[in-house]
Design a protein around this motif. Structure first.
Motif, mmCIF file in Angstrom:
data_model
loop_
_atom_site.group_PDB
_atom_site.id
_atom_site.type_symbol
_atom_site.label_atom_id
_atom_site.label_comp_id
_atom_site.label_asym_id
_atom_site.label_seq_id
_atom_site.Cartn_x
_atom_site.Cartn_y
_atom_site.Cartn_z
ATOM 1 N N GLY A 1 0.797 -1.222 0.000
ATOM 2 C CA GLY A 1 0.000 0.000 0.000
ATOM 3 C C GLY A 1 0.828 1.270 0.000
ATOM 4 O O GLY A 1 0.359 2.321 -0.472
ATOM 5 N N ILE A 2 2.052 1.219 0.545
ATOM 6 C CA ILE A 2 2.902 2.416 0.559
ATOM 7 C C ILE A 2 3.111 2.933 -0.863
ATOM 8 O O ILE A 2 2.984 4.133 -1.128
ATOM 9 C CB ILE A 2 4.260 2.110 1.228
ATOM 10 N N ARG A 3 3.432 2.034 -1.763
ATOM 11 C CA ARG A 3 3.676 2.465 -3.149
ATOM 12 C C ARG A 3 2.405 3.039 -3.770
ATOM 13 O O ARG A 3 2.457 4.037 -4.501
ATOM 14 C CB ARG A 3 4.182 1.284 -3.981
ATOM 15 N N GLN A 4 1.262 2.410 -3.490
ATOM 16 C CA GLN A 4 0.003 2.919 -4.039
ATOM 17 C C GLN A 4 -0.286 4.330 -3.534
ATOM 18 O O GLN A 4 -0.748 5.188 -4.297
ATOM 19 C CB GLN A 4 -1.134 1.967 -3.662
ATOM 20 N N VAL A 5 0.004 4.573 -2.262
ATOM 21 C CA VAL A 5 -0.218 5.914 -1.700
ATOM 22 C C VAL A 5 0.751 6.919 -2.320
ATOM 23 O O VAL A 5 0.372 8.056 -2.652
ATOM 24 C CB VAL A 5 -0.073 5.879 -0.163
ATOM 25 N N LEU A 6 2.001 6.522 -2.490
ATOM 26 C CA LEU A 6 2.987 7.415 -3.104
ATOM 27 C C LEU A 6 2.588 7.795 -4.525
ATOM 28 O O LEU A 6 2.760 8.949 -4.958
ATOM 29 C CB LEU A 6 4.363 6.750 -3.117
ATOM 30 N N ASP A 7 2.058 6.827 -5.274
ATOM 31 C CA ASP A 7 1.714 7.080 -6.674
ATOM 32 C C ASP A 7 0.417 7.859 -6.833
ATOM 33 O O ASP A 7 0.285 8.680 -7.751
ATOM 34 C CB ASP A 7 1.598 5.756 -7.434
ATOM 35 N N SER A 8 -0.548 7.601 -5.944
ATOM 36 C CA SER A 8 -1.883 8.173 -6.147
ATOM 37 C C SER A 8 -2.225 9.320 -5.205
ATOM 38 O O SER A 8 -3.232 10.003 -5.415
ATOM 39 C CB SER A 8 -2.934 7.073 -5.971
ATOM 40 N N ASP A 9 -1.411 9.519 -4.145
ATOM 41 C CA ASP A 9 -1.729 10.537 -3.127
ATOM 42 C C ASP A 9 -3.122 10.306 -2.528
ATOM 43 O O ASP A 9 -3.849 11.264 -2.214
ATOM 44 C CB ASP A 9 -1.636 11.943 -3.714
ATOM 45 N N LEU B 1 -5.335 9.826 0.224
ATOM 46 C CA LEU B 1 -5.319 10.036 1.671
ATOM 47 C C LEU B 1 -6.176 8.994 2.396
ATOM 48 O O LEU B 1 -5.808 8.505 3.472
ATOM 49 C CB LEU B 1 -5.814 11.449 1.991
ATOM 50 N N LYS B 2 -7.322 8.643 1.813
ATOM 51 C CA LYS B 2 -8.202 7.654 2.436
ATOM 52 C C LYS B 2 -7.524 6.299 2.519
ATOM 53 O O LYS B 2 -7.589 5.608 3.559
ATOM 54 C CB LYS B 2 -9.501 7.545 1.641
ATOM 55 N N LEU B 3 -6.852 5.889 1.444
ATOM 56 C CA LEU B 3 -6.135 4.615 1.456
ATOM 57 C C LEU B 3 -5.039 4.620 2.507
ATOM 58 O O LEU B 3 -4.828 3.623 3.211
ATOM 59 C CB LEU B 3 -5.526 4.351 0.070
ATOM 60 N N SER B 4 -4.341 5.721 2.644
ATOM 61 C CA SER B 4 -3.285 5.821 3.644
ATOM 62 C C SER B 4 -3.833 5.618 5.050
ATOM 63 O O SER B 4 -3.243 4.914 5.877
ATOM 64 C CB SER B 4 -2.593 7.186 3.537
ATOM 65 N N GLN B 5 -4.976 6.223 5.315
ATOM 66 C CA GLN B 5 -5.586 6.081 6.641
ATOM 67 C C GLN B 5 -6.045 4.645 6.885
ATOM 68 O O GLN B 5 -5.924 4.122 7.999
ATOM 69 C CB GLN B 5 -6.751 7.061 6.765
ATOM 70 N N GLU B 6 -6.568 3.988 5.851
ATOM 71 C CA GLU B 6 -6.971 2.583 5.994
ATOM 72 C C GLU B 6 -5.765 1.683 6.269
ATOM 73 O O GLU B 6 -5.827 0.772 7.099
ATOM 74 C CB GLU B 6 -7.682 2.118 4.718
ATOM 75 N N LEU B 7 -4.671 1.962 5.582
ATOM 76 C CA LEU B 7 -3.456 1.181 5.802
ATOM 77 C C LEU B 7 -2.909 1.385 7.206
ATOM 78 O O LEU B 7 -2.429 0.439 7.847
ATOM 79 C CB LEU B 7 -2.399 1.550 4.759
ATOM 80 N N ARG B 8 -2.967 2.618 7.689
ATOM 81 C CA ARG B 8 -2.507 2.865 9.063
ATOM 82 C C ARG B 8 -3.365 2.126 10.074
ATOM 83 O O ARG B 8 -2.889 1.690 11.130
ATOM 84 C CB ARG B 8 -2.517 4.361 9.352
ATOM 85 N N GLY B 9 -4.653 1.943 9.758
ATOM 86 C CA GLY B 9 -5.525 1.175 10.640
ATOM 87 C C GLY B 9 -5.122 -0.285 10.740
ATOM 88 O O GLY B 9 -5.370 -0.938 11.760
ATOM 89 N N LEU B 10 -4.467 -0.800 9.681
ATOM 90 C CA LEU B 10 -4.011 -2.186 9.720
ATOM 91 C C LEU B 10 -2.930 -2.411 10.763
ATOM 92 O O LEU B 10 -2.726 -3.545 11.222
ATOM 93 C CB LEU B 10 -3.488 -2.610 8.339
ATOM 94 N N ASP B 11 -2.231 -1.345 11.138
ATOM 95 C CA ASP B 11 -1.201 -1.508 12.170
ATOM 96 C C ASP B 11 -1.815 -1.948 13.492
ATOM 97 O O ASP B 11 -1.183 -2.692 14.249
ATOM 98 C CB ASP B 11 -0.426 -0.201 12.354
ATOM 99 N N GLU C 1 1.603 11.624 4.319
ATOM 100 C CA GLU C 1 0.415 12.477 4.405
ATOM 101 C C GLU C 1 0.792 13.922 4.722
ATOM 102 O O GLU C 1 0.301 14.868 4.077
ATOM 103 C CB GLU C 1 -0.535 11.938 5.486
ATOM 104 N N ASP C 2 1.680 14.108 5.733
ATOM 105 C CA ASP C 2 2.001 15.459 6.207
ATOM 106 C C ASP C 2 2.920 16.212 5.241
ATOM 107 O O ASP C 2 2.757 17.433 5.041
ATOM 108 C CB ASP C 2 2.663 15.390 7.591
ATOM 109 N N LYS C 3 3.894 15.501 4.670
ATOM 110 C CA LYS C 3 4.936 16.182 3.896
ATOM 111 C C LYS C 3 4.726 16.135 2.381
ATOM 112 O O LYS C 3 5.419 16.848 1.656
ATOM 113 C CB LYS C 3 6.309 15.579 4.230
ATOM 114 N N LYS C 4 3.781 15.307 1.938
ATOM 115 C CA LYS C 4 3.592 15.196 0.486
ATOM 116 C C LYS C 4 2.149 15.467 0.068
ATOM 117 O O LYS C 4 1.864 16.379 -0.707
ATOM 118 C CB LYS C 4 4.030 13.801 0.008
ATOM 119 N N ILE C 5 1.208 14.653 0.612
ATOM 120 C CA ILE C 5 -0.170 14.724 0.130
ATOM 121 C C ILE C 5 -0.827 16.051 0.486
ATOM 122 O O ILE C 5 -1.368 16.754 -0.378
ATOM 123 C CB ILE C 5 -0.984 13.537 0.688
ATOM 124 N N THR C 6 -0.787 16.405 1.777
ATOM 125 C CA THR C 6 -1.480 17.634 2.200
ATOM 126 C C THR C 6 -0.839 18.893 1.625
ATOM 127 O O THR C 6 -1.512 19.913 1.461
ATOM 128 C CB THR C 6 -1.499 17.726 3.737
#
Length: 552
Positions: free
Chosen positions: A353-361, A363-373, A428-433
């Motif tokens: 998922g990290i690569r998908q977030v980097l490529d697509s920006d 934000l929702k996917l990033s939050q879902e992935l963080r929930g997997l932790d 999220e903080d340094k790229k997407i937002t």
């Protein structure tokens, strides 16, 4: 008071002997018994016979119920097949009661002597575990003698005689008391043998003994239900279905106790034999009478306890931590290893998922992935708690090493999950937002590092699963290659900064942190190789070169 204490001690010894036999057989033959059960489901008859055979060895229909329900929970067998196994399991434990009720007192000293010799001489090996089984058998036979010996002085007491004379048969109280004793003892076999011994000595009337025996049968089903209360729905359905069979059988048998007393018991004569033969007859009747209703009862159970709809949360919960395997440490180790791989699968999803977030920006996917932790952390806690319940003293050297490997692997996966979560927060903080982007060259480097890391994760999972020395060596070689790539890409990033590349300047902090975090993840993955290489003698004591230091 002394005679009462002797009776209580004899009862406790009987229960403890049954516990030793059950655990000892599971530790020695548990894996083979489970394989036998799992591969004997071609027909209802073969399933019932396998349940009978396994229970005769384990001497506990409850243990068979837990093993069988675990198979259903893992999708290995169907609910009707599991219920067929339990029909045979009840007959198996009844047959063992008949065997133990015979005059085998001469075997008690022999079993105890041979068992102690084996246990002391080879405590941590299979002969020592067989010795525990023999000790348990000897203690059970000894306890039955002590129960009879302790009740005889009690019966001579005028107070006890008056009390027994006032006892009248109350079937509901007998069922309740018998079930309670079976639950407390965690063994209907021990309770039925106790009832038979006390009936033989005249401590309880025969009518009361038969009612208590029916109650003990209900208690054995209740123990299995209570043991699976926190398990999955599929697991609970087996024990609930088995309990329904027992309730139907008791409902039919309870009104017929008078017929047994009038027509069957006079032919047997001996009270103790009458109890165990009634126990056997009840379970044979219960199995033959209701084996044709297995499909119907399975539908009833499914209606009473329906499976919840599959959702993301249910798919991510622990799948393989089989509580019934804890009595067989080698099996429990395998269950924990499978769950550790399940944890690694979720980490792999986060990493992809990290690569998908980097490529697509996204934000929702990033939050879902963080929930997997959180799921990774929960699995780590579940595996750790499960591992603490495995008796380390029952593990051989290789199993002890595997125990350590599993704990180390799950800790590393948990730490990798934490690192990925922090990486996603940084993205999220340094790229997407802020709407920033990596340079084309920088993104290409990150993609290459990410792909190397993903390959190394899969290689680490293979090393953990198979313990292959060559793959472990390859994993450490990949660690060196990854470190070289990280250094090279850090240098090229600095070159782009020197050329005043705007996108590189804007994302410099994130870029450096990202490749540094990927390197940390890779180091955690590669640590899986060290125990395998060390045990194979393929690991050097130190990576430092030996040099001659000179004082100046």
């Amino acid at each position: 008071m002394k005679h009462l204490l002797n009776l209580l001690a004899a009862i406790a010894l009987l229960v403890w002997g049954a516990h030793m036999v059950r655990n000892g057989v599971l530790r020695v033959f548990g894996a083979k018994l489970r394989d036998w059960l799992a591969h004997s489901m071609k027909s209802r008859l073969s399933a019932a016979l396998s349940g009978l055979g396994v229970t005769a060895l384990v001497q506990s229909s409850t243990a068979t119920a837990l093993m069988t329900s675990a198979f259903v929970g893992q999708g290995l067998i169907t609910l009707p097949s599991a219920l067929a196994v339990m029909r045979g399991a009840d007959v198996g434990t009844a047959l063992m009661a008949v065997l133990f009720s015979a005059d085998l007192s001469w075997l008690s000293p022999l079993f105890i002597f041979v068992g102690v010799v084996l246990f002391i001489s080879r405590q941590d090996a299979t002969p020592g575990r067989v010795g525990r089984v023999l000790i348990g058998l000897g203690l059970m036979l000894l306890a039955l003698q002590l129960v009879v010996a302790a009740t005889e002085p009690l019966l001579e007491s005028p107070a006890v005689r008056t009390l027994l004379a006032s006892v009248t048969s109350d079937i509901f109280m007998e069922l309740l008391l018998g079930a309670t004793l079976a639950v407390l003892a965690y063994s209907s076999l021990a309770v039925v043998l106790l009832i038979a011994a006390m009936a033989s000595s005249g401590a309880i009337p025969m009518e009361v003994a038969l009612g208590l025996t029916l109650g003990a049968n209900l208690g054995s089903g209740l123990v299995a239900v209570l043991s699976t209360l926190k398990s999955s729905t599929e697991v609970r359905q087996v024990t609930i279905g088995n309990m329904l069979f027992k309730l139907m059988g008791v409902a039919i048998a309870a009104p017929c106790l008078g017929l047994w007393m009038a027509h069957v018991q006079p032919l047997i004569g001996h009270r103790g034999q009458g109890v165990v033969l009634f126990h056997l007859a009840f379970n044979i009747f219960n199995s033959l009478c209701f084996i044709g209703l297995i499909e119907t009862v399975a539908r009833w159970v499914t209606a009473l306890s329906p499976k919840p709809e599959a959702n993301a949360a249910s798919r991510l919960r622990p799948r393989h931590l089989d509580a019934s395997a804890l009595s067989t440490p080698s099996l429990a180790i395998s269950c924990a290893a499978r769950e550790a791989l399940h944890q690694a699968d979720i980490v792999e999803s986060m990493l992809i998922g990290i690569r998908q977030v980097l490529d697509s920006d996204d934000l929702k996917l990033s939050q879902e992935l963080r929930g997997l932790d959180d799921t990774v952390d929960e699995l780590y806690s579940a595996i750790k708690y499960y591992m603490t319940k495995i008796s380390r003293s029952e593990l051989d050297e290789r199993e002890g090493q595997r125990w350590t490997e599993i704990i180390s692997f799950t800790i590393n996966m948990e730490q990798i999950g934490d690192i990925i979560e922090r990486v996603l927060i940084d993205i999220e903080d340094k790229k997407i937002t802020k709407g920033r982007h990596f340079s084309a060259a920088g993104m290409q480097e990150i993609h290459e590092l990410h792909q190397h890391l993903l390959n190394n994760l899969r290689l680490a999972m293979s090393v953990f699963l198979n313990g292959n020395v060559r793959e472990a060596q390859k994993l450490l070689e990949e660690k060196v290659r990854f470190r070289d790539l990280e250094l090279a890409y850090s240098a090229t990033h600095l070159n782009r900064l020197s050329d005043n590349t705007v996108t590189s300047i804007e994302t410099s902090s994130l870029h450096i942190d990202l490749i540094s975090d990927l390197k940390r993840i890779n180091s955690l993955l590669c640590s899986v190789a060290y125990p395998i290489l060390e045990s194979a003698g393929a690991l050097a004591p130190s990576r430092l070169k030996t040099t001659q230091m000179q004082d100046r």
